[in-house]
Design a protein around this motif. Sequence first.
Motif, short mmCIF file in Angstrom:
data_model
loop_
_atom_site.label_atom_id
_atom_site.label_comp_id
_atom_site.label_asym_id
_atom_site.label_seq_id
_atom_site.Cartn_x
_atom_site.Cartn_y
_atom_site.Cartn_z
N ALA A 85 0.83 -1.21 0.00
CA ALA A 85 0.00 0.00 0.00
C ALA A 85 0.86 1.25 0.00
O ALA A 85 0.56 2.25 -0.68
CB ALA A 85 -0.93 -0.01 1.21
N LEU A 86 1.98 1.23 0.75
CA LEU A 86 2.88 2.38 0.79
C LEU A 86 3.51 2.64 -0.57
O LEU A 86 3.60 3.79 -1.02
CB LEU A 86 3.97 2.13 1.84
N VAL A 125 6.56 2.67 -11.85
CA VAL A 125 7.42 1.60 -11.32
C VAL A 125 7.05 1.29 -9.88
O VAL A 125 6.98 0.11 -9.48
CB VAL A 125 8.90 2.01 -11.44
N ALA A 126 6.79 2.32 -9.08
CA ALA A 126 6.39 2.08 -7.68
C ALA A 126 5.07 1.31 -7.63
O ALA A 126 4.91 0.38 -6.83
CB ALA A 126 6.27 3.41 -6.94
N LEU A 127 4.13 1.67 -8.47
CA LEU A 127 2.85 0.95 -8.51
C LEU A 127 3.06 -0.50 -8.96
O LEU A 127 2.44 -1.42 -8.43
CB LEU A 127 1.89 1.66 -9.45
N LEU A 128 3.93 -0.69 -9.95
CA LEU A 128 4.22 -2.04 -10.41
C LEU A 128 4.83 -2.89 -9.29
O LEU A 128 4.47 -4.06 -9.11
CB LEU A 128 5.16 -2.00 -11.61
N LEU A 129 5.75 -2.31 -8.52
CA LEU A 129 6.40 -3.06 -7.44
C LEU A 129 5.42 -3.39 -6.32
O LEU A 129 5.62 -4.38 -5.59
CB LEU A 129 7.57 -2.25 -6.88
N SER A 130 4.37 -2.59 -6.18
CA SER A 130 3.39 -2.89 -5.13
C SER A 130 2.65 -4.19 -5.40
O SER A 130 2.18 -4.85 -4.47
CB SER A 130 2.39 -1.74 -5.00
N GLY A 131 2.58 -4.59 -6.69
CA GLY A 131 1.88 -5.83 -7.04
C GLY A 131 2.57 -7.07 -6.49
O GLY A 131 1.98 -7.84 -5.73
N ALA A 148 -6.73 0.39 -0.29
CA ALA A 148 -5.83 1.55 -0.37
C ALA A 148 -5.00 1.49 -1.64
O ALA A 148 -4.81 2.52 -2.31
CB ALA A 148 -4.92 1.58 0.86
N ARG A 149 -4.53 0.31 -1.99
CA ARG A 149 -3.72 0.17 -3.21
C ARG A 149 -4.54 0.55 -4.44
O ARG A 149 -4.05 1.23 -5.35
CB ARG A 149 -3.21 -1.26 -3.31
N GLY A 150 -5.79 0.12 -4.48
CA GLY A 150 -6.65 0.47 -5.61
C GLY A 150 -6.92 1.96 -5.69
O GLY A 150 -6.91 2.56 -6.77
N LEU A 151 -7.16 2.59 -4.53
CA LEU A 151 -7.43 4.03 -4.51
C LEU A 151 -6.20 4.83 -4.96
O LEU A 151 -6.32 5.81 -5.70
CB LEU A 151 -7.85 4.46 -3.11
N PHE A 152 -5.02 4.40 -4.51
CA PHE A 152 -3.79 5.10 -4.93
C PHE A 152 -3.58 4.96 -6.44
O PHE A 152 -3.09 5.89 -7.09
CB PHE A 152 -2.59 4.56 -4.17
N ALA A 153 -3.94 3.80 -6.99
CA ALA A 153 -3.81 3.62 -8.44
C ALA A 153 -4.74 4.58 -9.18
O ALA A 153 -4.37 5.15 -10.22
CB ALA A 153 -4.12 2.17 -8.80
N VAL A 154 -5.96 4.78 -8.65
CA VAL A 154 -6.89 5.73 -9.27
C VAL A 154 -6.33 7.15 -9.19
O VAL A 154 -6.42 7.92 -10.16
CB VAL A 154 -8.27 5.64 -8.58
#
Length: 402
Positions: A247-248, A266-272, A298-304
């Motif tokens: 999530a961070l 890249v940060a979003l990709l690494l969160s997966g 939280a991860r989904g909201l940050f992606a949006v």
Amino acid sequence: MVSLAALIAVFETAPGGEGVLAASRAFAGASVLEHQARRARRAGAERLILLADTAHPDLLAIAQRLRRDGLPTDIATSITDAADRLHPDEPVLVIADGCLAAQAALAAIVAAPPPALLTVADIPGRDLFERIDASVRWAGVALLDGALLRETAEMVGEWDPLSVLLRRAVQRDATRIPIAEDGEDGLPVFAQAPHGLAGIERRLVSGTRGLGQDWPALKVYPLIEEALLPPLFRRQIDPWWLAAGSALLAGIGAVATHALPLAGLVALLLSGPTASLADRLALIRAGEIRGRRWFEVARGLFAVLALVALTIGLARGGQWGWWLLGLLVPAGMGALASARAILARLGERASPPWCASLDGLLWVALPFGIVGLWGGGLGAMAAYALGSFGWAQRRIIALAGR
């Protein structure tokens, strides 16, 4: 209905362990006893009784960790003490000292009426399994009731309480449930066996591969996870930290996307893979991640938010068509989620791996981001989401027509 309790024996010391309990040996990110307890909880046990000679310091520490994880845990220093904590009608899942049985085997015996015994064939090389008769040995797991434990407590004396319980269950014509063996892989493993735990650790790692249903989880993430999982669970890393880290990372991605879109992606990709590692580690430990659902949301909201930041950057100068394209991505994913719910009601619970998902969208955008074509990346994500929704709609029509 009376709830299920679990009784786990903790008597024996590890070979050459200088007084170390066999059940406290490190195994797959926790102790053997913690794995036993968490598997019992997954099988339906709502409380746990540890049957030991004394309240060993290691035992007290493990009991405290189990309580912290939400499993009520008591320590009984005699079979009489254990029986006093049980209702006569209460079903009890009894697990032998250091015995690690597969989750499917526990589910099978819990579904049977007590008394019931998990069994294996009596063939050479199975001396750790206690013999019942000339052809069958006990696999280390039984389903009894509180009344049988009380009767046994009155007659045990100096005898091994588990052996007496076993004999009493056999005398009552306990149901025998043979292990569904797949070679030796289907057999329970004992912590007292010096090489057994290493083999089951490898099976646990391989057995959790591909938890997700989308193509990144099946094809991409295992390449990262296979190298990281063994050192992570040997260091007893709590999967909660990895889930929080995912999530961070997504939050960092959302913030970075405004000024540095590629770094944000890249940060979003690494969160997966971080989230996937957390799930696999929790499954290996037979535990649960506290607040997992909130980290996922939280991860989904940050992606949006990252998508909004990207759209803002593309729409600079009054090019409002980018907003329409940006809105198509969450709209397509929302419609796809609704279609998937309808498909589940029609009996189709799994979508094809290629179907759009959060991680799939991120990976589709990566090649466009590398060359700086962010508009093309946004269009590719919108097309991917809407194309997956179109497939789901056609599938609904096909199933409804039947």
